[in-house]
Design a protein around this motif. Sequence first.
Motif, mmCIF file in Angstrom:
data_model
loop_
_atom_site.group_PDB
_atom_site.id
_atom_site.type_symbol
_atom_site.label_atom_id
_atom_site.label_comp_id
_atom_site.label_asym_id
_atom_site.label_seq_id
_atom_site.Cartn_x
_atom_site.Cartn_y
_atom_site.Cartn_z
ATOM 1 N N ASP A 116 0.545 -1.280 -0.256
ATOM 2 C CA ASP A 116 0.658 -0.047 0.405
ATOM 3 C C ASP A 116 0.643 0.884 -0.214
ATOM 4 N N TRP A 117 0.243 2.209 -0.548
ATOM 5 C CA TRP A 117 0.807 3.143 -0.820
ATOM 6 C C TRP A 117 0.292 4.730 -1.401
ATOM 7 N N LEU A 118 0.529 5.972 -1.141
ATOM 8 C CA LEU A 118 0.455 7.297 -1.475
ATOM 9 C C LEU A 118 0.964 7.534 -2.485
ATOM 10 N N LYS A 119 0.182 7.603 -3.600
ATOM 11 C CA LYS A 119 0.733 8.410 -5.121
ATOM 12 C C LYS A 119 0.281 10.006 -4.950
ATOM 13 N N GLN A 156 -8.223 17.099 2.312
ATOM 14 C CA GLN A 156 -7.495 17.460 1.993
ATOM 15 C C GLN A 156 -8.099 16.284 1.381
ATOM 16 N N VAL A 157 -7.237 16.181 -0.179
ATOM 17 C CA VAL A 157 -7.537 14.815 -0.463
ATOM 18 C C VAL A 157 -6.195 14.209 -0.795
ATOM 19 N N PHE A 158 -6.227 12.722 -1.412
ATOM 20 C CA PHE A 158 -4.681 12.280 -1.358
ATOM 21 C C PHE A 158 -5.566 10.526 -2.142
ATOM 22 N N ALA A 159 -4.628 9.775 -2.480
ATOM 23 C CA ALA A 159 -4.579 8.901 -3.708
ATOM 24 C C ALA A 159 -3.865 8.043 -3.229
ATOM 25 N N LEU A 160 -4.429 6.905 -2.642
ATOM 26 C CA LEU A 160 -4.614 5.173 -1.796
ATOM 27 C C LEU A 160 -4.243 5.007 -2.714
ATOM 28 N N VAL A 161 -3.147 3.761 -2.899
ATOM 29 C CA VAL A 161 -2.987 2.542 -4.007
ATOM 30 C C VAL A 161 -3.016 1.687 -3.315
ATOM 31 N N ARG A 162 -3.483 0.264 -3.597
ATOM 32 C CA ARG A 162 -3.242 -1.031 -2.576
ATOM 33 C C ARG A 162 -3.144 -2.304 -3.629
ATOM 34 N N TRP A 163 -2.361 -2.955 -3.601
ATOM 35 C CA TRP A 163 -1.559 -4.220 -4.288
ATOM 36 C C TRP A 163 -1.259 -5.204 -3.709
ATOM 37 N N ARG A 195 -4.957 -7.937 -5.916
ATOM 38 C CA ARG A 195 -6.269 -6.668 -5.531
ATOM 39 C C ARG A 195 -5.027 -5.591 -6.544
ATOM 40 N N SER A 196 -5.697 -4.604 -6.983
ATOM 41 C CA SER A 196 -4.875 -4.050 -7.271
ATOM 42 C C SER A 196 -5.983 -2.645 -7.708
ATOM 43 N N THR A 197 -5.765 -1.163 -7.032
ATOM 44 C CA THR A 197 -6.974 -0.431 -6.706
ATOM 45 C C THR A 197 -5.833 1.000 -6.804
ATOM 46 N N LEU A 198 -7.355 1.583 -6.988
ATOM 47 C CA LEU A 198 -6.487 3.274 -6.295
ATOM 48 C C LEU A 198 -8.156 3.971 -6.112
ATOM 49 N N ASP A 199 -8.072 4.825 -5.221
ATOM 50 C CA ASP A 199 -8.681 5.628 -4.921
ATOM 51 C C ASP A 199 -8.283 7.362 -4.961
ATOM 52 N N ILE A 200 -8.936 8.108 -4.779
ATOM 53 C CA ILE A 200 -8.805 8.650 -4.564
ATOM 54 C C ILE A 200 -9.921 9.751 -3.827
ATOM 55 N N VAL A 201 -9.851 10.338 -2.357
ATOM 56 C CA VAL A 201 -10.032 10.554 -1.305
ATOM 57 C C VAL A 201 -10.153 11.573 -0.574
ATOM 58 N N ARG A 202 -11.378 12.717 -0.663
ATOM 59 C CA ARG A 202 -11.335 13.295 -0.343
ATOM 60 C C ARG A 202 -11.707 13.346 1.769
ATOM 61 N N ALA A 203 -10.520 14.205 2.359
ATOM 62 C CA ALA A 203 -10.855 13.879 3.851
ATOM 63 C C ALA A 203 -12.716 14.325 4.452
ATOM 64 N N ASP A 206 -0.196 21.012 -8.640
ATOM 65 C CA ASP A 206 -0.199 19.462 -7.619
ATOM 66 C C ASP A 206 -1.042 19.243 -7.315
ATOM 67 N N PRO A 207 -1.209 18.006 -7.488
ATOM 68 C CA PRO A 207 -2.041 17.350 -7.383
ATOM 69 C C PRO A 207 -3.674 16.829 -6.616
ATOM 70 N N CYS A 208 -3.008 17.196 -5.282
ATOM 71 C CA CYS A 208 -3.469 17.163 -3.933
ATOM 72 C C CYS A 208 -4.350 18.506 -3.758
ATOM 73 N N GLU A 209 -3.985 19.799 -5.087
ATOM 74 C CA GLU A 209 -4.981 20.867 -5.316
ATOM 75 C C GLU A 209 -5.446 21.202 -6.487
ATOM 76 N N VAL A 210 -6.216 20.150 -6.981
ATOM 77 C CA VAL A 210 -7.023 19.498 -8.277
ATOM 78 C C VAL A 210 -8.374 19.721 -7.556
ATOM 79 N N ALA A 211 -9.441 20.446 -9.133
ATOM 80 C CA ALA A 211 -10.616 20.390 -8.570
ATOM 81 C C ALA A 211 -10.809 19.191 -8.344
#
Length: 229
Positions: free
Chosen positions: A93-96, A119-126, A135-143, A188-193
Motif C-alpha cells: 500500500d502507498w500514497l501516489k 485534504q485530498v489523497f490517492a491511496l494505492v493498494r496491491w 488486488r490492484s486498486t487506486l482510490d482518490i479520497v477527500r477527507a 499539485d495533484p492535492c490541489e486539483v478540483a
Amino acid sequence: MMEHGLSGTARLGRSGTESSDYREPKWLSNPQKSAPNLALNYPNKESFGFLLTHERLWTASEVPPCRPAETRVGVDPQLTHVTLIWREGQREDWLKFGKPVAERIVSRSERIESYAAAQVFALVRWASNDYGTIRSTLDIVRAVTVGDPCTPIAQVDPGGELLLSVRGWPKVAQVFRLIDAIEAAGVDPCEVAPDHWRHVHNRMAGREVPRDYSLVRHRAWLQRKALLS
C-alpha cells in the motif's frame, strides 16, 4: 513530493514518483490465473454501473470505529486516518500523492497517516498470492469533517468522500499517467478540483478518454475555492 516508505528507512516502501509506478509491483508468474477485476462499488442506472456515493453521516458523537485505540494518531476525532501496510511482493500500500498532517509508524510494515478535512489523497493498494495479483486498486479520497456524508473505504477511518476509484493494474497505471501529466504542468495533484477526479472516474467507467486538466481550469477552481472559503 513526500517519501512513502513505511519503516522510516529509505529501502522500504515506494516513493510514488518513480517510473517503477508504471510497473505492476510484482510481475505475475501465472498471469492467466490472476483474479478477475470486480465491478466497482455498487451499480446504479445513473452512473454507468458505478456508484461513488454509498454514504453515511459522520456525527460529532461518533468515534471512528475502524482502528483500535492503541494505533490511533492523536486524539482529534475530525482527522481521517489511513492505514498503510507494506509486505513486499505480498501486500503493498502507498500514497501516489497526499500531504498528511500527522504520521505514526506502527511497525516496520505498517504506518498510519492522518489528514485534515478537505485534504485530498490517492491511496494505492496491491496484493498477490501464489496465483498472481488478487488486488490492484487506486482510490482518490477527500477527507471529510463531522456532519459530512462519509463513504466507507477500506483502510480509511472513518471513510471519506470518494472522488475516483479504479480496479485493475491497467486502469491504475492510466490514472498514474494522468496524475503525472498534472504534475508536469506545474499543478499539485492535492490541489486539483475535486470535480475533475469525478470526471475522470466517469469517463473511464464509460470507456471514454478523460479531458486534460488545464491551467485555466485550475485557476478557475482556485478562484472559486477562495470565494467559498
